[in-house]
Design a protein around this motif. Structure first.
Motif, PDB file in Angstrom:
ATOM      1  N   VAL A  71       0.854  -1.189   0.000  1.00  0.00           N
ATOM      2  CA  VAL A  71       0.000   0.000   0.000  1.00  0.00           C
ATOM      3  C   VAL A  71       0.890   1.240   0.000  1.00  0.00           C
ATOM      4  CG1 VAL A  71      -1.774   1.320   1.213  1.00  0.00           C
ATOM      5  CG2 VAL A  71      -1.861  -1.189   1.223  1.00  0.00           C
ATOM      6  N   VAL A  72       0.682   2.101  -0.984  1.00  0.00           N
ATOM      7  CA  VAL A  72       1.366   3.386  -1.066  1.00  0.00           C
ATOM      8  C   VAL A  72       0.306   4.469  -0.948  1.00  0.00           C
ATOM      9  CG1 VAL A  72       2.720   4.938  -2.510  1.00  0.00           C
ATOM     10  CG2 VAL A  72       3.235   2.481  -2.486  1.00  0.00           C
ATOM     11  N   PHE A  73       0.416   5.285   0.087  1.00  0.00           N
ATOM     12  CA  PHE A  73      -0.558   6.361   0.310  1.00  0.00           C
ATOM     13  C   PHE A  73       0.163   7.690   0.173  1.00  0.00           C
ATOM     14  CE2 PHE A  73      -4.897   6.982   2.134  1.00  0.00           C
ATOM     15  CZ  PHE A  73      -4.912   8.357   2.074  1.00  0.00           C
ATOM     16  N   ILE A  74      -0.132   8.405  -0.912  1.00  0.00           N
ATOM     17  CA  ILE A  74       0.479   9.705  -1.185  1.00  0.00           C
ATOM     18  C   ILE A  74      -0.517  10.786  -0.791  1.00  0.00           C
ATOM     19  CG2 ILE A  74       1.534  11.185  -2.926  1.00  0.00           C
ATOM     20  CD1 ILE A  74       2.027   8.632  -4.600  1.00  0.00           C
ATOM     21  N   LEU A  75      -0.149  11.606   0.177  1.00  0.00           N
ATOM     22  CA  LEU A  75      -1.056  12.645   0.687  1.00  0.00           C
ATOM     23  C   LEU A  75      -0.534  14.020   0.293  1.00  0.00           C
ATOM     24  CD1 LEU A  75      -3.655  12.955   2.447  1.00  0.00           C
ATOM     25  CD2 LEU A  75      -2.120  13.418   4.370  1.00  0.00           C
ATOM     26  N   ALA A  76      -1.287  14.691  -0.587  1.00  0.00           N
ATOM     27  CA  ALA A  76      -0.977  16.074  -0.935  1.00  0.00           C
ATOM     28  C   ALA A  76      -1.497  16.992   0.162  1.00  0.00           C
ATOM     29  CB  ALA A  76      -1.589  16.429  -2.289  1.00  0.00           C
ATOM     30  N   ASP A  77      -1.136  18.259   0.071  1.00  0.00           N
ATOM     31  CA  ASP A  77      -1.392  19.180   1.181  1.00  0.00           C
ATOM     32  C   ASP A  77      -2.126  20.422   0.675  1.00  0.00           C
ATOM     33  OD1 ASP A  77      -1.183  20.536   3.667  1.00  0.00           O
ATOM     34  OD2 ASP A  77       0.727  19.554   4.064  1.00  0.00           O
ATOM     35  N   ASN A  78      -3.417  20.494   0.964  1.00  0.00           N
ATOM     36  CA  ASN A  78      -4.235  21.663   0.598  1.00  0.00           C
ATOM     37  C   ASN A  78      -4.416  21.802  -0.913  1.00  0.00           C
ATOM     38  OD1 ASN A  78      -4.053  22.094   3.346  1.00  0.00           O
ATOM     39  ND2 ASN A  78      -2.672  23.846   3.191  1.00  0.00           N
ATOM     40  N   VAL A  79      -4.470  20.683  -1.616  1.00  0.00           N
ATOM     41  CA  VAL A  79      -4.797  20.708  -3.046  1.00  0.00           C
ATOM     42  C   VAL A  79      -6.314  20.706  -3.170  1.00  0.00           C
ATOM     43  CG1 VAL A  79      -4.698  19.407  -5.209  1.00  0.00           C
ATOM     44  CG2 VAL A  79      -2.657  19.626  -3.769  1.00  0.00           C
ATOM     45  N   GLY A  80      -6.854  21.688  -3.882  1.00  0.00           N
ATOM     46  CA  GLY A  80      -8.296  21.853  -3.965  1.00  0.00           C
ATOM     47  C   GLY A  80      -8.959  20.937  -4.975  1.00  0.00           C
ATOM     48  N   TYR A  81     -10.274  20.845  -4.866  1.00  0.00           N
ATOM     49  CA  TYR A  81     -11.065  19.984  -5.766  1.00  0.00           C
ATOM     50  C   TYR A  81     -10.854  20.381  -7.224  1.00  0.00           C
ATOM     51  CZ  TYR A  81     -15.119  17.188  -7.257  1.00  0.00           C
ATOM     52  OH  TYR A  81     -15.928  16.261  -7.858  1.00  0.00           O
ATOM     53  N   GLY A  82     -10.610  21.658  -7.489  1.00  0.00           N
ATOM     54  CA  GLY A  82     -10.504  22.121  -8.871  1.00  0.00           C
ATOM     55  C   GLY A  82      -9.094  22.284  -9.386  1.00  0.00           C
ATOM     56  N   ASP A  83      -8.101  21.686  -8.721  1.00  0.00           N
ATOM     57  CA  ASP A  83      -6.712  21.895  -9.121  1.00  0.00           C
ATOM     58  C   ASP A  83      -6.190  20.898 -10.144  1.00  0.00           C
ATOM     59  OD1 ASP A  83      -5.963  24.223  -7.755  1.00  0.00           O
ATOM     60  OD2 ASP A  83      -5.618  23.136  -5.890  1.00  0.00           O
ATOM     61  N   LEU A  84      -6.584  19.651 -10.059  1.00  0.00           N
ATOM     62  CA  LEU A  84      -6.010  18.601 -10.897  1.00  0.00           C
ATOM     63  C   LEU A  84      -6.792  18.423 -12.196  1.00  0.00           C
ATOM     64  CD1 LEU A  84      -5.308  15.938  -8.123  1.00  0.00           C
ATOM     65  CD2 LEU A  84      -3.841  17.823  -8.895  1.00  0.00           C
ATOM     66  N   GLY A  85      -6.102  17.942 -13.213  1.00  0.00           N
ATOM     67  CA  GLY A  85      -6.747  17.771 -14.509  1.00  0.00           C
ATOM     68  C   GLY A  85      -7.939  16.848 -14.466  1.00  0.00           C
TER      69      GLY A  85
END
Length: 503
Positions: free
Chosen positions: A32-46
């Motif tokens: 299991v690899v869990f990558i946690l971003a920090d304060n990335v908003g719902y509308g930021d990623l493609g």
């Protein structure tokens, strides 16, 4: 077939079965690899409508989303520490006394009694590591290596990424009577530890280190995965890296890569680092036997940190169609991005509208890896394995509560959002501050009700028209209050209400 021949074949079959390796008899546990971003908003990623349209393409994350399940109703807590406490314990953060962002000088810290995701995986036979931001306290009993993690390398476990600016801002303001060299020695340090051991200082955490820290964290992650692959041991890698959190200081490789300044540059850099992890899993030949989760801990930091930007650009994320930012309990503050890839188990290029809390990962992982959850405390997360495997469209959650400090301030029930206090920006004009500097005022006896599907931006209060909603929406509130009678919460964090010293 003669009886003697049949007996002989049966004996041969039993002998082969008895001598077969354990891995051939028991299903292999997934890494299991869990990558946690920090304060990335719902509308930021493609994959959520951002990316190229935001001036910061995210091709590797978009690829990861296509290869797995994208959650469109993934809900978190209102701040970094609260969300990380919920993720690690499977409980509302208030049950750990961590329902505000941990700041230096405050006493709240993860207790020795807490049972974390690290301990869950360790108990299931996994090698465990965390590289990055813990933010659940720096006391010895609070460290990740006191809670099931074999290895830790990252920033001080009681503060966040912006601590890289502490020394320079102290020097700038002359607020601390010390030389720059003294401030550097006494300031935040990159630290490391191993299971059961004390923290060891590695080097000062400076803006220069901040710009390149994710390269270090990913390099250590790759080394950890290689070592566990060589040892033949399943691994749990928790990578809470800095993508999205102010100050978003990009490395030289990504400086100026986006069209929106430092924030976009760091988003693109984070996308690259996710690709490094995915490429390593493939190189090691374990990508098909590894669950990869990418998620954000919160909605965007928003206006409170916009001044960290460069050349007039705001250092802030985007909450998509929703209202709010980090520190509030509005939809945009607690609804963000998450996707899960597990080849052969999770159908690729799928989405789920099931309500999925950050707390749900822990009981879900427990189900998948055969881990044991504690039974001497309330667990607020629910097992969502059926959602991941495509066996349930609605999932097993229909409500979620939100806390700020000691207060239960809001609830979600299905598509309805209910506020028990009036959270609103403080000040007017240039003094207006939303997010972590919002105010919370009591209501005049009745909650505010919104319908997130009719009104994603929460512009229209509909409690007067849909008065019946209060009945089912209040049910999880009363159920939670009943659990507190049996399992009282520890003191909630408080850094604003001191009542003149009366306690």
């Amino acid at each position: 077939m003669s009886r003697d021949l049949s007996v002989g074949l049966l004996a041969l079959l039993l002998a082969v079965t008895a001598t077969a390796p354990a891995s051939a008899q028991q299903p292999q546990k997934p890494n299991v690899v869990f990558i946690l971003a920090d304060n990335v908003g719902y509308g930021d990623l493609g994959s959520y409508g951002g990316g190229e349209l935001r001036g910061a393409p995210t091709p590797r994350l978009d690829q990861l989303a296509r290869e797995g399940l994208r959650l469109t109703q993934y809900l978190v807590e209102p701040g970094c520490t609260p969300s990380r406490a919920a993720l690690m314990t499977g409980q509302y953060s208030i049950r750990s006394g961590l329902s505000l962002v941990a700041l230096e000088g405050t006493p709240n810290t993860l207790s020795a009694r807490a049972f974390t995701m690290g301990e869950l995986f360790k108990g299931a036979g996994y090698a465990t590591a965390i590289f990055g931001k813990w933010h659940l306290g720096g006391e010895p009993q609070s460290l990740p290596t006191a809670h099931g993690f074999d290895e830790f390398y990252g920033i001080p476990p009681n503060i966040s990424w912006d601590s890289a600016t502490y020394v320079s801002s102290m020097d700038l303001t002359h607020s601390v009577a010390a030389t720059p060299a003294e401030l550097l020695a006494r300031g935040p340090q990159i630290v490391e530890a191993t299971a059961g051991g004390a923290l060891r200082a590695v080097k000062p955490f400076t803006p220069e280190v901040r710009a390149n820290i994710d390269y270090e964290l990913v390099d250590k992650s790759i080394d950890f995965m290689r070592r566990q692959k060589a040892a033949g041991k399943p691994f749990f890698l928790y990578l809470p890296f800095s993508m999205g959190h102010v100050p978003n200081l990009p490395s030289a490789q990504f400086k100026g890569k986006s069209r929106i300044g430092n924030y976009g540059d760091k988003i693109m850099e984070g996308d690259y680092h996710v690709g490094q992890i995915l490429d390593t899993l493939k190189e090691l030949g374990v990508d098909d036997s590894t669950i990869v989760v990418f998620a954000s801990d919160n909605g965007p930091f928003g206006q409170a940190g916009r001044e960290f930007g460069n050349d007039g650009t705001p250092d802030m994320g985007n909450s998509g169609p929703f209202r709010g930012e980090l520190g509030e309990v509005t939809e945009g503050a607690i609804r963000t991005a998450a996707f899960v890839r597990w080849p052969g188990k999770v159908q690729p290029n799928t989405t789920s509208y099931a309500m999925f809390s950050i707390m749900d990962f822990m009981p879900t992982f427990a189900h998948i890896v055969g881990g044991t959850m504690p039974t001497d405390r309330p667990i607020d997360g629910v097992d969502q394995t059926d959602v991941l495997l495509g066996n349930s469209a609605a999932g097993h959650r229909e409500s979620l509560l939100s806390f700020i400090g000691a207060d239960l301030v809001a609830a979600r029930w299905k598509q309805w959002r209910i506020y028990f206090t009036d959270i609103h920006p403080t000040g007017d004009g240039p003094q207006r501050e939303p997010g972590v500097f919002s105010a919370s005022a009591p209501m005049a006896g009745y909650p505010k009700v919104y319908n997130i599907e009719m009104d994603p931006h929460e512009d229209l209060i509909v409690g007067g028209v849909f008065a019946w909603v209060s009945d089912p929406a209040l049910k999880p509130v009363f159920e939670y209050l009943e659990t507190v009678k049996k399992y009282p919460n520890p003191p909630a964090p408080n850094i604003t209400q001191f009542h003149g010293g009366r306690g």
